[in-house]
Design a protein around this motif. Structure first.
Motif, PDB file in Angstrom:
ATOM      1  N   GLU A 161       1.011  -1.166  -0.076  1.00 55.30           N
ATOM      2  CA  GLU A 161       0.136   0.187  -0.124  1.00 55.30           C
ATOM      3  C   GLU A 161       0.877   1.190  -0.041  1.00 55.30           C
ATOM      4  N   ALA A 162       2.046   1.329   0.938  1.00 61.26           N
ATOM      5  CA  ALA A 162       2.974   2.230   0.587  1.00 61.26           C
ATOM      6  C   ALA A 162       3.398   2.599  -0.797  1.00 61.26           C
ATOM      7  N   ALA A 163       3.999   1.607  -1.510  1.00 58.48           N
ATOM      8  CA  ALA A 163       4.346   1.747  -2.646  1.00 58.48           C
ATOM      9  C   ALA A 163       3.341   2.091  -3.838  1.00 58.48           C
ATOM     10  N   ILE A 164       1.997   1.707  -3.575  1.00 60.30           N
ATOM     11  CA  ILE A 164       1.019   2.345  -4.264  1.00 60.30           C
ATOM     12  C   ILE A 164       0.855   3.825  -4.110  1.00 60.30           C
ATOM     13  N   SER A 165       0.918   3.992  -2.795  1.00 63.60           N
ATOM     14  CA  SER A 165       0.622   5.496  -2.326  1.00 63.60           C
ATOM     15  C   SER A 165       1.479   6.492  -3.010  1.00 63.60           C
ATOM     16  N   GLN A 166       2.943   6.006  -3.083  1.00 61.74           N
ATOM     17  CA  GLN A 166       3.918   6.813  -3.535  1.00 61.74           C
ATOM     18  C   GLN A 166       4.024   6.622  -5.340  1.00 61.74           C
ATOM     19  N   GLY A 167       3.027   6.291  -5.690  1.00 62.49           N
ATOM     20  CA  GLY A 167       2.760   6.384  -7.213  1.00 62.49           C
ATOM     21  C   GLY A 167       3.532   5.294  -7.934  1.00 62.49           C
ATOM     22  N   ALA A 168       3.896   3.940  -7.410  1.00 64.40           N
ATOM     23  CA  ALA A 168       4.560   2.986  -7.915  1.00 64.40           C
ATOM     24  C   ALA A 168       3.555   2.452  -8.975  1.00 64.40           C
ATOM     25  N   SER A 169       4.222   2.118 -10.184  1.00 69.30           N
ATOM     26  CA  SER A 169       3.129   1.598 -11.464  1.00 69.30           C
ATOM     27  C   SER A 169       2.976   0.006 -10.899  1.00 69.30           C
ATOM     28  N   PRO A 170       1.925  -0.579 -11.400  1.00 67.90           N
ATOM     29  CA  PRO A 170       1.667  -2.078 -11.295  1.00 67.90           C
ATOM     30  C   PRO A 170       2.810  -2.978 -11.456  1.00 67.90           C
ATOM     31  N   LEU A 171       3.469  -2.620 -12.596  1.00 68.21           N
ATOM     32  CA  LEU A 171       4.725  -3.476 -12.932  1.00 68.21           C
ATOM     33  C   LEU A 171       5.579  -3.406 -11.754  1.00 68.21           C
ATOM     34  N   ARG A 172       5.982  -2.194 -11.354  1.00 66.94           N
ATOM     35  CA  ARG A 172       7.070  -2.254 -10.352  1.00 66.94           C
ATOM     36  C   ARG A 172       6.697  -2.624  -9.109  1.00 66.94           C
ATOM     37  N   VAL A 173       5.368  -2.685  -8.770  1.00 67.08           N
ATOM     38  CA  VAL A 173       4.893  -3.185  -7.406  1.00 67.08           C
ATOM     39  C   VAL A 173       5.080  -4.800  -7.639  1.00 67.08           C
ATOM     40  N   MET A 174       4.605  -5.291  -8.509  1.00 72.75           N
ATOM     41  CA  MET A 174       4.702  -6.649  -8.702  1.00 72.75           C
ATOM     42  C   MET A 174       6.279  -7.216  -8.886  1.00 72.75           C
ATOM     43  N   PHE A 175       6.839  -6.386  -9.533  1.00 67.78           N
ATOM     44  CA  PHE A 175       8.231  -7.193  -9.709  1.00 67.78           C
ATOM     45  C   PHE A 175       9.444  -6.573  -8.590  1.00 67.78           C
ATOM     46  N   SER A 176       9.031  -5.593  -7.970  1.00 74.84           N
ATOM     47  CA  SER A 176       9.974  -4.931  -7.090  1.00 74.84           C
ATOM     48  C   SER A 176       9.489  -5.180  -5.772  1.00 74.84           C
ATOM     49  N   GLU A 177       8.142  -5.299  -5.525  1.00 76.09           N
ATOM     50  CA  GLU A 177       7.600  -5.583  -4.179  1.00 76.09           C
ATOM     51  C   GLU A 177       7.220  -6.893  -3.952  1.00 76.09           C
ATOM     52  N   LEU A 178       6.280  -7.487  -4.872  1.00 80.28           N
ATOM     53  CA  LEU A 178       5.706  -8.807  -4.607  1.00 80.28           C
ATOM     54  C   LEU A 178       6.696  -9.990  -4.874  1.00 80.28           C
ATOM     55  N   LEU A 179       7.529  -9.735  -5.907  1.00 76.16           N
ATOM     56  CA  LEU A 179       8.425 -11.037  -6.527  1.00 76.16           C
ATOM     57  C   LEU A 179       9.359 -11.238  -5.512  1.00 76.16           C
ATOM     58  N   PRO A 180      10.059 -10.279  -5.169  1.00 79.37           N
ATOM     59  CA  PRO A 180      11.209 -10.676  -3.989  1.00 79.37           C
ATOM     60  C   PRO A 180      10.732 -11.313  -2.683  1.00 79.37           C
ATOM     61  N   ASN A 181       9.325 -11.259  -2.423  1.00 74.46           N
ATOM     62  CA  ASN A 181       8.855 -11.698  -1.337  1.00 74.46           C
ATOM     63  C   ASN A 181       8.388 -13.199  -1.471  1.00 74.46           C
ATOM     64  N   ILE A 182       8.288 -13.622  -2.686  1.00 75.05           N
ATOM     65  CA  ILE A 182       7.680 -15.039  -2.928  1.00 75.05           C
ATOM     66  C   ILE A 182       9.187 -15.809  -3.539  1.00 75.05           C
ATOM     67  N   THR A 183      10.308 -15.183  -3.393  1.00 73.23           N
ATOM     68  CA  THR A 183      11.183 -15.915  -4.178  1.00 73.23           C
ATOM     69  C   THR A 183      11.774 -17.159  -3.510  1.00 73.23           C
ATOM     70  N   SER A 184      11.605 -16.898  -2.062  1.00 72.13           N
ATOM     71  CA  SER A 184      11.839 -18.201  -1.381  1.00 72.13           C
ATOM     72  C   SER A 184      11.108 -19.440  -1.739  1.00 72.13           C
ATOM     73  N   SER A 185       9.880 -19.334  -1.934  1.00 73.60           N
ATOM     74  CA  SER A 185       8.935 -20.421  -2.242  1.00 73.60           C
ATOM     75  C   SER A 185       9.190 -20.860  -3.801  1.00 73.60           C
ATOM     76  N   VAL A 186       9.486 -19.761  -4.548  1.00 69.49           N
ATOM     77  CA  VAL A 186       9.740 -20.277  -5.993  1.00 69.49           C
ATOM     78  C   VAL A 186      10.996 -21.355  -5.929  1.00 69.49           C
ATOM     79  N   LEU A 187      12.230 -20.776  -5.206  1.00 70.21           N
ATOM     80  CA  LEU A 187      13.125 -21.769  -5.213  1.00 70.21           C
ATOM     81  C   LEU A 187      12.877 -23.124  -4.480  1.00 70.21           C
ATOM     82  N   VAL A 188      12.050 -23.034  -3.568  1.00 66.73           N
ATOM     83  CA  VAL A 188      11.788 -24.633  -3.099  1.00 66.73           C
ATOM     84  C   VAL A 188      10.979 -25.166  -4.042  1.00 66.73           C
ATOM     85  N   PHE A 189      10.211 -24.595  -4.857  1.00 69.85           N
ATOM     86  CA  PHE A 189       9.420 -25.131  -5.935  1.00 69.85           C
ATOM     87  C   PHE A 189      10.027 -25.691  -7.043  1.00 69.85           C
ATOM     88  N   PHE A 190      11.058 -24.810  -7.313  1.00 72.53           N
ATOM     89  CA  PHE A 190      12.005 -25.219  -8.445  1.00 72.53           C
ATOM     90  C   PHE A 190      12.908 -26.406  -8.231  1.00 72.53           C
TER      91      PHE A 190
END
Length: 373
Positions: free
Chosen positions: A263-292
């Protein structure tokens, strides 16, 4: 003295540094979650041992061309039916004439009976390096070196397993981010796509797609893949497993979507792509590594099953599944033709699963593992 006291009072050192200086100990330093995960993982000696097993399999299969050209002096598809090889100083036929063979002992039968089976040809058995590096694990009914085909088969199986996993993970991440972040009709369409694949068993869907593409190949949307290409099982396996990775990742994205940092990133004007790949993706990386890690093992088994049933890697290209299929007809007299690739599959899949479990435990922040030295 007054000046020195003033400097000490208004020092900019952190509380941890001051406490360490006062007690004569090292400064307490903060550690990142990735460093803490590494400290947990390196204490799991079993996981590291099985990682070493997988690396050995990977290196051995990667050196298949070197072994074939400099040790066995033959290729994976080279036939030597009418040739002879010197074993312990004696010439031995690579493929000898068949006949009636006892099912229990594997020896010739003098007369036909219920305990005998008719074998058209009997390939050479394992020479265990007594043949100058040729036919270490014996030959098949076409006079091909089993050891060479085992390494090349492992190479193809690993390419299919790792390649299909990479493709599957990539599209699963994209779909999970779109579905979890935007919601609405986008989430509805993507989840219905996942549900459509959940309606079919993975193996049956893989057999249907693999069999259809193995006949005519794929020639659509500007993409031309000939029948018999190793890309066909790679794409089929990656395609049918996307929902099984995308749905769990979508759930993670949905939970992270409501967090304050998003919500802070969105309120600062971050685009959807930036939120998805700069905020959300790093936080699911650990699960992605295990899945891989775990999905590679699953895809290797699935490739072997499809190849065994004729819907995966197509002959004469070697894979562990096709080697088991070729060896089933000689399971009585030459069991190692099917056992060798079977053991290779077990070692590879077991090593990946054990290491994947260790990696999951290390990346889990709630794991009750001591982090002090």
């Amino acid at each position: 003295m007054a000046q020195q006291a003033t400097e000490t009072e208004f020092t900019l050192d952190t509380a941890a540094e001051l406490a360490g200086a006062e007690q004569g100990r090292e400064t307490i330093r903060g550690r990142s979650p990735w460093y803490l995960a590494w400290r947990r993982l390196r204490r799991n000696y079993v996981a590291f041992a099985f990682l070493g097993v997988f690396v050995l399999v990977l290196v051995a299969c990667g050196l298949a061309p070197v072994y074939a050209s400099h040790v066995a002096h033959t290729g994976p598809n080279s036939n030597h039916v009418l040739e002879q090889v010197k074993v312990n100083g004696h010439l031995t036929s690579v493929v000898s004439a068949g006949g009636l063979i006892d099912k229990k002992t594997g020896k010739s039968c003098s007369v036909s009976g219920p305990g005998c089976v008719l074998i058209s040809a009997i390939p050479i058995g394992p020479t265990w390096f007594s043949g100058g590096g040729r036919y270490v694990l014996g030959g098949d009914s076409n006079g091909r070196d089993v050891a060479v085909r085992l390494l090349y088969g492992g190479r193809n199986s690993l390419i299919v397993g790792i390649g299909s996993t990479a493709i599957c993970i990539f599209f699963a991440i994209i779909l999970a981010l779109l579905s979890g972040y935007f919601g609405g009709w986008i989430d509805f369409v993507i989840t219905r796509f996942f549900d459509l694949f959940y309606a079919f068993p993975v193996v049956l869907l893989g057999i249907a797609l693999g069999s259809a593409l193995a006949i005519n190949g794929f020639h659509h949307f500007g993409v031309n893949i000939e029948s018999g290409s190793i890309w066909i099982p790679t794409l089929v396996i990656s395609y049918v497993l996307i929902p099984y990775i995308g749905r769990p990742l979508r759930g993670l994205v949905l939970s992270l979507r409501e967090k304050e940092f998003v919500e802070a990133a969105i309120s600062q004007g971050a685009s959807p792509l930036r939120v998805m790949f700069s905020e959300l993706l790093p936080n699911i990386t650990s699960s992605v590594l295990v899945f891989f890690t775990l999905i590679i093992a699953n895809n290797i088994v699935l490739e072997a099953a499809l190849s065994f049933l004729g819907a995966g890697v197509q002959p004469p290209t070697a894979s562990w599944g096709t080697l088991i299929s070729d060896g089933q007809n000689l399971i009585v007299t030459r069991p190692w033709l099917a056992l060798a690739p079977g053991i290779a599959i077990v070692l590879t899949v077991l090593s990946l699963n054990v290491f994947g479990d260790g990696l999951r435990d290390a990346l889990d922040p709630r794991a009750k593992v001591k982090i002090e030295h």
